[in-house]
Write a protein that holds these residues in place. Structure first.
Motif, PDB file in Angstrom:
ATOM      1  N   SER A 150      19.853  80.022  29.907  1.00 54.58           N
ATOM      2  CA  SER A 150      18.932  81.122  30.187  1.00 54.58           C
ATOM      3  C   SER A 150      18.356  81.736  28.911  1.00 54.58           C
ATOM      4  O   SER A 150      17.426  82.524  28.966  1.00 54.58           O
ATOM      5  N   THR A 151      18.904  81.358  27.747  1.00 52.56           N
ATOM      6  CA  THR A 151      18.404  81.945  26.500  1.00 52.56           C
ATOM      7  C   THR A 151      16.978  81.498  26.232  1.00 52.56           C
ATOM      8  O   THR A 151      16.653  80.319  26.383  1.00 52.56           O
ATOM      9  N   THR A 152      16.143  82.466  25.843  1.00 58.19           N
ATOM     10  CA  THR A 152      14.769  82.115  25.453  1.00 58.19           C
ATOM     11  C   THR A 152      14.461  82.773  24.115  1.00 58.19           C
ATOM     12  O   THR A 152      15.107  83.741  23.724  1.00 58.19           O
ATOM     13  N   LEU A 153      13.489  82.212  23.422  1.00 56.52           N
ATOM     14  CA  LEU A 153      13.029  82.860  22.196  1.00 56.52           C
ATOM     15  C   LEU A 153      11.557  82.512  21.957  1.00 56.52           C
ATOM     16  O   LEU A 153      11.005  81.634  22.616  1.00 56.52           O
ATOM     17  N   LYS A 154      10.946  83.242  21.014  1.00 57.00           N
ATOM     18  CA  LYS A 154       9.525  83.024  20.710  1.00 57.00           C
ATOM     19  C   LYS A 154       9.416  81.985  19.598  1.00 57.00           C
ATOM     20  O   LYS A 154       9.975  82.166  18.513  1.00 57.00           O
ATOM     21  N   ALA A 155       8.742  80.892  19.889  1.00 63.68           N
ATOM     22  CA  ALA A 155       8.594  79.853  18.864  1.00 63.68           C
ATOM     23  C   ALA A 155       7.416  78.962  19.220  1.00 63.68           C
ATOM     24  O   ALA A 155       6.925  78.973  20.351  1.00 63.68           O
TER      25      ALA A 155
END
Lengths: 121, 538
Positions: free
Chosen positions: B422-427
């Protein structure tokens, strides 16, 4: 008829090995290796090697270290350093360590042939 | 105990000297300049300690002993200050000259301690007792003057040197100002000759400590010209305010003596409290007035000059990087060019030789592709595109990269230990894939005979870590490893130990990670494999 003295080519780049082979194979007997350790091993086992073409920039052990090693064990063999770096410091360092010649890439076929003729007199 | 208000400031200066010395030493304990300054501060601390017994009913013999001990320290102060200046100016240090002058200090010290020739007695002035000069005391003054002369000669020689920068000249003037101010303390020698001169050496000493501490600690990179003027003016201000305070104390004591009684501590303490309360606001007010009148635009000037300096540093770094890059490009391109040159030279004679044609067909296209790959990498390195940020699932990206890399991972076991999905990040997904692929391909190349490639991810929560939460990707292999000397350079452009690498992969990777606000680091030991750690902000 090939010269009595053999030429050892030591370079990690296949293209350079093939280029030197193309220039010299018609006139000289060649032994081709792709690492400094193999070059030292070959020199200890094979007689009649008159010249070594040695690349300066090689992985694991650099050409300068191999030059030092060869010079210690085989003082009479001619060693020609081959490099893409054109610098006075590197040439001076090679000369100090006992190199007999210094060739800058890209080289012309005549340059290689003249160098061999001069050093195998 | 018999409290003497004339000892307040000297004892405050003693404590201040000790604090300055410790502070400067703590900033850089290994720097010779910082160490010498610390010793000078220790010396000043010991020197001013002779004010302490004035607060007690100390006998004359004890006072005399105390004065003689403090003169031991005073004997070394001139040579220490001279050493400080020569260290600061990187001036050549004549060993024999130092030995002679240090020996003179030792002789004065021994004379002070064991004979009456330096301090022969005690003079009693209204404010406090004072050492009376012995027959060798003038020699100490001459020695101080002699070293002061050489100090300023060194300064003049340094300023005449045309090769030093304007900034260095300002530094030298700054340090000279500090030493000059300290020299004001020499006025205290007057009191040694039975002339009732109120000693104010501690004021100039305090000013010297402020100037030099500021120079060493704070203003190393700034144009000191402005700071020199400011510090001198402020030092004079502090001196004036302190003199006013002293005058008020003396007047109050005189009044107390006449009307209330001399031993009234209450007046001195009250006055000290009043002065202490108004001192800081008064000093700040005067400082701001002086800033407006004399140093208008000072902060803007300093900011502007700092910006110019920063730009020059960046430009120098840029030129250095370009020079390295050019050298690397030249070298990498020469190998393929050698092959193309040699084979094209021999083509006319050898065109009917099947072996030649076979080798030609194998090598020439390969070398052309190599040049092309180098150009592509160079473009990616020199003009990296700005990341197009979007919300991504990093696990998904990693799985895609592993799937690509596994096509080349013969005899290599790939282990994954990934954080929750479920982890998301901006990339930028494409750039991140490229960065990870570069690392994974290097890991695979390091295991030509097989091995294990492990990819792990961890998530640090705001509670667990100091700072912002972060997503960490660790890629480790069991390959041949990298020696400590080479490890320092793996992110440098054109650094490679591979036969067929351009040496730009990890440089590009590092650039991508940094543009994402992350960090990348590597650990490795020969034959033990390598671990690359990427941390990205969430």
């Amino acid at each position: 008829m090939p010269h009595s003295k053999k030429i050892l080519i030591c370079d990690d780049e296949e293209g350079i090995r093939e280029s030197l082979k193309l220039i010299l194979c018609d006139t000289y007997s060649l032994i081709i290796v792709d690492s400094g350790e193999q070059a030292i091993d070959t020199l200890s086992k094979t007689k009649d090697i008159g010249i070594v073409f040695l690349d300066i920039k090689m992985p694991k052990v650099s050409g300068m270290d191999i030059l030092k090693e060869i010079r210690k064990k085989h003082p009479s063999i001619k060693i020609i350093m081959v490099t893409g770096y054109k610098s006075v410091e590197t040439a001076a360092e090679a000369s100090r360590l006992g190199a007999d010649g210094y060739i800058i890439k890209p080289f012309k076929s005549e340059t290689i042939l003249e160098t061999v003729q001069k050093n195998l007199k | 105990m018999h409290f003497n208000p004339h000892t307040i400031l000297p004892i405050a200066c003693l404590i201040f000297a000790l604090c300055c010395g410790v502070f400067v030493l703590s900033k850089n304990p290994k720097a010779p300049l910082n160490r010498i300054f610390f010793y000078i501060c220790l010396n000043i601390t010991a020197w001013f300690s002779f004010y302490i017994p004035f607060n007690f009913n100390t006998s004359e013999s004890t006072l005399l002993l105390w004065f003689r001990i403090s003169y031991c320290f005073i004997s070394f102060l001139p040579i220490m200050c001279f050493t400080f200046i020569t260290t600061y100016l990187n001036a050549p240090q004549n060993k024999l000259w130092y030995q002679v002058n240090s020996s003179i200090g030792i002789i004065f010290c021994l004379i002070s301690l064991f004979t009456p020739w330096m301090v022969k007695g005690v003079s009693y002035y209204p404010w406090h007792p004072y050492p009376t000069a012995g027959i060798t005391h003038p020699l100490l003054i001459i020695h101080c003057a002699y070293l002061a002369y050489f100090t300023f000669k060194l300064r003049l020689d340094a300023l005449k040197n045309k090769t030093i920068s304007t900034k260095s000249k300002s530094h030298i003037k700054y340090m000279s100002a500090g030493i000059l101010v300290l020299g004001g303390g020499a006025l205290d020698f007057i009191g040694n000759y039975n002339i009732p001169f109120y000693s104010i050496g501690y004021i100039s000493t305090a000013a010297f400590l402020v100037i030099v501490t500021t120079a060493i600690v704070k203003h190393q990179l700034m144009d000191i010209e402005i700071v020199v003027r400011k510090s001198l003016v402020y030092s004079i201000l502090v001196t004036l305010i302190t003199l006013i305070f002293l005058t008020l104390v003396l007047l109050t004591e005189k009044l107390s003596q006449n009307y209330i009684g001399y031993h009234n501590l209450f007046n001195s303490i009250t006055l000290s409290l009043v002065i202490a309360l108004i001192f800081i606001p008064l000093k700040n007010k005067i400082q701001s007035i002086i800033d407006k009148i004399f140093f208008k635009g000072t902060q803007e000037q300093i900011a502007h000059e700092n910006a110019i300096l920063k730009e020059k540093v960046l430009q120098t770094e840029k030129f250095k990087a370009i020079a390295n890059l050019a050298s690397g490009i030249a070298h990498e391109i020469k190998n393929p060019l050698t092959v193309l040159q040699t084979f094209s030279e021999h083509l006319p004679q050898k065109k009917d030789d099947p072996e030649f044609i076979k080798t030609y067909q194998t090598l020439v296209p390969k070398e052309i592709n190599r040049i092309n790959a180098l150009v592509q990498d160079l473009l990616a390195f020199a003009k990296p595109s700005q990341p197009q940020f979007e919300t991504i699932n990093p696990n998904q990206i990693i799985k895609e990269v592993i799937s690509l890399a596994s096509l080349q991972a013969n005899n290599i076991q790939i282990k994954q230990n990934l954080e929750e999905d479920s982890t998301t990040l901006k990339a930028d997904p494409n750039q991140l894939k490229q960065a990870l692929l570069n690392i994974i391909m290097n890991a695979i190349d390091a295991m030509p005979n097989g091995g294990t490639l492990t990819i792990e991810t961890t998530l640090s929560s705001p509670k667990a870590s100091v700072g912002n939460p972060a997503y960490t990707i660790t890629i480790s292999d069991t390959g041949h490893g990298i020696n400590a000397q080479d490890l320092k350079h793996i992110f440098d452009p054109f650094f490679t130990k591979k036969h067929n690498g351009t040496g730009l992969g990890l440089s590009i990777t590092k650039d991508i990670i940094e543009k994402h606000g992350g960090t990348i680091s590597a650990e490795s030991k020969l034959t033990n494999g390598t671990e690359i750690r990427i941390t990205l902000p969430i």
